[in-house]
Every structure is written in structure tokens, then in C-alpha cells.
Motif scaffolding. Structure first.
Motif, PDB file in Angstrom:
ATOM      1  N   TYR A  20       0.785  -1.235   0.000  1.00 32.39           N
ATOM      2  CA  TYR A  20       0.000   0.000   0.000  1.00 32.39           C
ATOM      3  C   TYR A  20       0.818   1.288   0.000  1.00 32.39           C
ATOM      4  N   LYS A  21       2.044   1.262   0.497  1.00 33.04           N
ATOM      5  CA  LYS A  21       2.819   2.495   0.604  1.00 33.04           C
ATOM      6  C   LYS A  21       3.186   3.046  -0.779  1.00 33.04           C
ATOM      7  N   ASP A  22       3.056   4.367  -0.948  1.00 34.33           N
ATOM      8  CA  ASP A  22       3.415   5.130  -2.153  1.00 34.33           C
ATOM      9  C   ASP A  22       2.416   4.990  -3.288  1.00 34.33           C
ATOM     10  N   TYR A  23       1.425   4.095  -3.170  1.00 28.61           N
ATOM     11  CA  TYR A  23       0.373   4.051  -4.181  1.00 28.61           C
ATOM     12  C   TYR A  23      -0.597   5.198  -3.924  1.00 28.61           C
ATOM     13  N   GLN A  24      -0.927   5.948  -4.964  1.00 30.33           N
ATOM     14  CA  GLN A  24      -1.906   7.006  -4.808  1.00 30.33           C
ATOM     15  C   GLN A  24      -2.451   7.400  -6.169  1.00 30.33           C
ATOM     16  N   THR A  25      -3.620   8.021  -6.165  1.00 27.41           N
ATOM     17  CA  THR A  25      -4.259   8.473  -7.402  1.00 27.41           C
ATOM     18  C   THR A  25      -4.436   9.981  -7.396  1.00 27.41           C
ATOM     19  N   ASP A  26      -3.714  10.669  -6.507  1.00 30.82           N
ATOM     20  CA  ASP A  26      -3.781  12.124  -6.420  1.00 30.82           C
ATOM     21  C   ASP A  26      -2.472  12.723  -6.917  1.00 30.82           C
ATOM     22  N   GLN A  27      -2.384  14.037  -6.892  1.00 30.29           N
ATOM     23  CA  GLN A  27      -1.152  14.738  -7.225  1.00 30.29           C
ATOM     24  C   GLN A  27      -0.625  15.394  -5.953  1.00 30.29           C
ATOM     25  N   LYS A  28       0.604  15.075  -5.591  1.00 29.49           N
ATOM     26  CA  LYS A  28       1.149  15.545  -4.323  1.00 29.49           C
ATOM     27  C   LYS A  28       2.559  16.109  -4.527  1.00 29.49           C
ATOM     28  N   PHE A  29       2.803  17.240  -3.856  1.00 29.54           N
ATOM     29  CA  PHE A  29       4.115  17.884  -3.911  1.00 29.54           C
ATOM     30  C   PHE A  29       4.570  18.167  -2.480  1.00 29.54           C
ATOM     31  N   THR A  30       5.821  17.823  -2.189  1.00 28.85           N
ATOM     32  CA  THR A  30       6.372  18.035  -0.849  1.00 28.85           C
ATOM     33  C   THR A  30       7.767  18.641  -0.971  1.00 28.85           C
ATOM     34  N   LEU A  31       8.009  19.696  -0.210  1.00 28.08           N
ATOM     35  CA  LEU A  31       9.314  20.341  -0.198  1.00 28.08           C
ATOM     36  C   LEU A  31       9.783  20.470   1.243  1.00 28.08           C
ATOM     37  N   THR A  32      10.972  19.948   1.535  1.00 26.12           N
ATOM     38  CA  THR A  32      11.548  19.998   2.885  1.00 26.12           C
ATOM     39  C   THR A  32      12.862  20.752   2.854  1.00 26.12           C
ATOM     40  N   THR A  33      12.982  21.734   3.727  1.00 28.35           N
ATOM     41  CA  THR A  33      14.241  22.471   3.887  1.00 28.35           C
ATOM     42  C   THR A  33      14.666  22.367   5.346  1.00 28.35           C
ATOM     43  N   SER A  34      15.962  22.394   5.585  1.00 28.99           N
ATOM     44  CA  SER A  34      16.468  22.264   6.949  1.00 28.99           C
ATOM     45  C   SER A  34      17.647  23.196   7.154  1.00 28.99           C
ATOM     46  N   SER A  35      17.928  23.458   8.427  1.00 29.36           N
ATOM     47  CA  SER A  35      19.040  24.334   8.786  1.00 29.36           C
ATOM     48  C   SER A  35      19.985  23.596   9.719  1.00 29.36           C
ATOM     49  N   PRO A  36      21.219  24.057   9.836  1.00 31.00           N
ATOM     50  CA  PRO A  36      22.178  23.392  10.739  1.00 31.00           C
ATOM     51  C   PRO A  36      21.778  23.470  12.213  1.00 31.00           C
ATOM     52  N   THR A  37      20.839  24.354  12.546  1.00 30.36           N
ATOM     53  CA  THR A  37      20.425  24.504  13.952  1.00 30.36           C
ATOM     54  C   THR A  37      19.393  23.476  14.375  1.00 30.36           C
ATOM     55  N   GLY A  38      18.983  22.588  13.438  1.00 39.25           N
ATOM     56  CA  GLY A  38      18.025  21.548  13.795  1.00 39.25           C
ATOM     57  C   GLY A  38      16.588  21.889  13.475  1.00 39.25           C
ATOM     58  N   VAL A  39      16.356  22.960  12.689  1.00 34.51           N
ATOM     59  CA  VAL A  39      15.003  23.341  12.293  1.00 34.51           C
ATOM     60  C   VAL A  39      14.762  22.898  10.855  1.00 34.51           C
ATOM     61  N   SER A  40      13.657  22.203  10.623  1.00 33.92           N
ATOM     62  CA  SER A  40      13.288  21.810   9.267  1.00 33.92           C
ATOM     63  C   SER A  40      11.829  22.199   9.011  1.00 33.92           C
ATOM     64  N   ILE A  41      11.552  22.622   7.780  1.00 34.81           N
ATOM     65  CA  ILE A  41      10.209  23.046   7.386  1.00 34.81           C
ATOM     66  C   ILE A  41       9.791  22.224   6.178  1.00 34.81           C
ATOM     67  N   THR A  42       8.625  21.600   6.271  1.00 37.56           N
ATOM     68  CA  THR A  42       8.089  20.784   5.187  1.00 37.56           C
ATOM     69  C   THR A  42       6.762  21.365   4.733  1.00 37.56           C
ATOM     70  N   SER A  43       6.692  21.716   3.456  1.00 33.50           N
ATOM     71  CA  SER A  43       5.456  22.222   2.859  1.00 33.50           C
ATOM     72  C   SER A  43       4.903  21.152   1.928  1.00 33.50           C
ATOM     73  N   ALA A  44       3.617  20.860   2.069  1.00 32.97           N
ATOM     74  CA  ALA A  44       3.009  19.801   1.269  1.00 32.97           C
ATOM     75  C   ALA A  44       1.686  20.270   0.692  1.00 32.97           C
ATOM     76  N   GLY A  45       1.441  19.891  -0.549  1.00 32.27           N
ATOM     77  CA  GLY A  45       0.171  20.186  -1.200  1.00 32.27           C
ATOM     78  C   GLY A  45      -0.330  18.959  -1.933  1.00 32.27           C
ATOM     79  N   THR A  46      -1.626  18.685  -1.826  1.00 31.40           N
ATOM     80  CA  THR A  46      -2.227  17.523  -2.467  1.00 31.40           C
ATOM     81  C   THR A  46      -3.496  17.941  -3.198  1.00 31.40           C
ATOM     82  N   LYS A  47      -3.607  17.548  -4.455  1.00 30.23           N
ATOM     83  CA  LYS A  47      -4.804  17.822  -5.246  1.00 30.23           C
ATOM     84  C   LYS A  47      -5.611  16.543  -5.369  1.00 30.23           C
TER      85      LYS A  47
END
Length: 276
Positions: A20-47
Motif C-alpha cells: 500500500y505504501k506510495d500508491y496514490q491516485t492524487d497529485q502531491k508535492f512536498t518540499l523539505t528544507t532544513s538548517s544546521p540549527t536543527g530546524v526543518s520546514i516541510t510544505s506539502a500540497g495535495t490535489k
């Protein structure tokens, strides 16, 4: 194989991920950025059809404490605080959702060489109490998973299962839905060098006398590209190809065809995950 039997959620997980993992019928975009201080930000959009869902998750790590804060397009704010190893083998998780004042929950997980325990309780006047426990080793594990509603005095969930694991084979059997259904799964590594795996899952419902059978496989074309396929007894055939074009950045195309309704258009899903 790791030490200990793990948590109850790990019983049958390898087969579930394969099928079941990774199977999908939608459109999905994910962007992850991180910093050396241990902070990471993940933006995700699904249609999903005409509906577009999005969320932004910020993760902060400080020593053994991880804080996740997620905001979605429905104006919900999810906060999860995880404390790793406050004592040997122990993990504490506290989570809540705003504006739902009844969503607060605290969970404790404990991993031992011969046991895996998870217990959670809602932070309300009449909470739901969850408990799961597994005894055994990394070869043979037996466990149960129950939930009790203190408001009604009823068990809302009562499951039990066991798994057998060796170097290239994992088999599991679980009794779910208070004994109304039984689930058996099988996961077999055919060729480790090409990550060729086959697996199957069979579920039988006693109340409806319905069987659900799903069979799947995966194979690595090269170290960066994996293909997967599955079919079930309802006549639905799915396949995907996933390419890791840089570390932790994945592009996935998946599709599903209903062989019992050939006149319907195939469903196609796209997923792009970027982690610079």
C-alpha cells in the motif's frame, strides 16, 4: 533484524508497506528544507479531484526533544512534542490540535529486548485509554492492542496478533475488530541484491463472509529506481515507478486500473518530494 519484538504496529508492517505504501491516485508535492540549527520546514500540497489540501510542518530538534508544529488549510494547528530516552528504552509523546480542546493526548512507549509497550490516554474528563503490548524476540512476537472508552465503559478496539521473522521471510496473523475479522500477511525477500520482494495479504470478515486478497511485488531496476505492482481479488491492478534522483528526493508515478470496469479511465497519481 533489530533487537526486540518492537511495537504492535510493526506486526505485519513490512507487508502493508509493500502492498500500500506510495500508491496514490492524487497529485502531491512536498518540499523539505532544513538548517544546521536543527530546524526543518516541510510544505506539502495535495490535489484530490477539485479539492486542494495543503499544510506546513515545522520541526525543531533540541537534544532529545523534537517539536512538530503543523498548520493546514482548514486552520487546524497540530502540535506534537516527542521526548526520546528520558529513561532507557522510553519515549514520551504529547500531542494536541487547536481548536479541538478535547484532542490532547499523552503517550508512552517502552522498548525492551523482549517486550514493546505503548500506552496513551486522552486529556479529557472521560478519556479513551489505549494500550498495546508485544512479548517475544525479533524472531517471534505475540501482542495485543486494545482501546477502552471510560465514558461508555466499553472496549472500542480489541485486536491480537503474532508474527514470525527470519532473514528473508516475515509472516503474521492478526484477529481484528473484536474478533470479527482475521488478517494474514506474508513478506518474502526473493533477491536482496535487487530488492526483489513478494508479499500477500488475506482478510476475512466473519460478519459479512467476505474475503479480500491482495498480492504484490517490488523490484529495483537500479539503485535509484524501484517498480512495484499489486492486484486484488476485486479486479483492481496498480503499479508504480519511483525514482530517487538525489538523496531523499523522490519522483513517483502510480496508476490503477479496474479490470471489471474497463470503460472507466485509469487513475493516475503523481508525487514529487524534494529535500535539498
Amino acid at each position: 533484524m533489530g533487537k526486540g519484538p518492537g511495537l504492535y504496529t510493526e506486526i505485519g508492517k513490512k507487508a502493508r508497506d509493500l502492498l500500500y505504501k506510495d500508491y496514490q491516485t492524487d497529485q502531491k508535492f512536498t518540499l523539505t528544507t532544513s538548517s544546521p540549527t536543527g530546524v526543518s520546514i516541510t510544505s506539502a500540497g495535495t490535489k484530490k479531484g477539485d479539492l486542494f489540501l495543503a499544510d506546513v510542518n515545522t520541526q525543531l530538534k533540541s537534544r532529545n526533544v523534537t517539536t512538530d508544529i503543523k498548520v493546514d488549510t482548514s486552520s487546524n494547528l497540530f502540535t506534537t512534542i516527542t521526548v526520546d530516552e528520558p529513561a532507557p528504552g522510553l519515549k514520551a509523546i504529547f500531542g494536541f490540535r487547536v481548536p479541538d480542546q478535547r484532542s490532547g493526548k499523552i503517550e508512552l512507549q517502552y522498548l525492551h529486548e523482549y517486550a514493546g509497550i505503548s500506552s496513551s490516554i486522552g486529556l479529557t474528563a472521560n478519556p479513551i485509554v489505549n494500550f498495546s503490548g508485544v512479548l517475544g524476540t525479533n524472531v517471534l512476537a505475540l501482542g495485543t492492542d486494545i482501546s477502552f472508552d471510560t465514558k461508555t465503559g466499553n472496549f472500542t478496539k480489541c485486536n491480537a496478533g503474532f508474527s514470525v521473522t527470519n532473514a528473508d521471510l516475515i509472516a503474521s496473523l492478526a484477529l481484528n475488530e473484536k474478533g470479527d475479522s482475521v488478517n494474514a500477511s506474508y513478506y518474502h525477500i526473493v533477491n536482496p541484491s535487487t530488492n526483489t520482494v513478494v508479499g500477500a495479504e488475506v482478510t476475512h470478515s466473519f460478519s459479512t463472509n467476505v474475503n479480500t486478497i491482495t498480492v504484490g511485488t517490488q523490484h529495483a531496476l537500479d539503485p535509484s529506481t524501484t517498480i512495484k505492482a499489486r492486484v486484488n481479488n476485486a479486479g483492481k491492478v496498480s503499479a508504480l515507478i519511483q525514482h530517487e534522483w538525489r538523496p531523499k528526493s523522490l519522483f513517483t508515478i502510480s496508476g490503477e486500473v479496474d479490470t471489471k470496469s474497463i470503460d472507466k479511465s485509469p487513475k493516475v497519481g503523481l508525487a514529487l518530494a524534494l529535500k535539498p
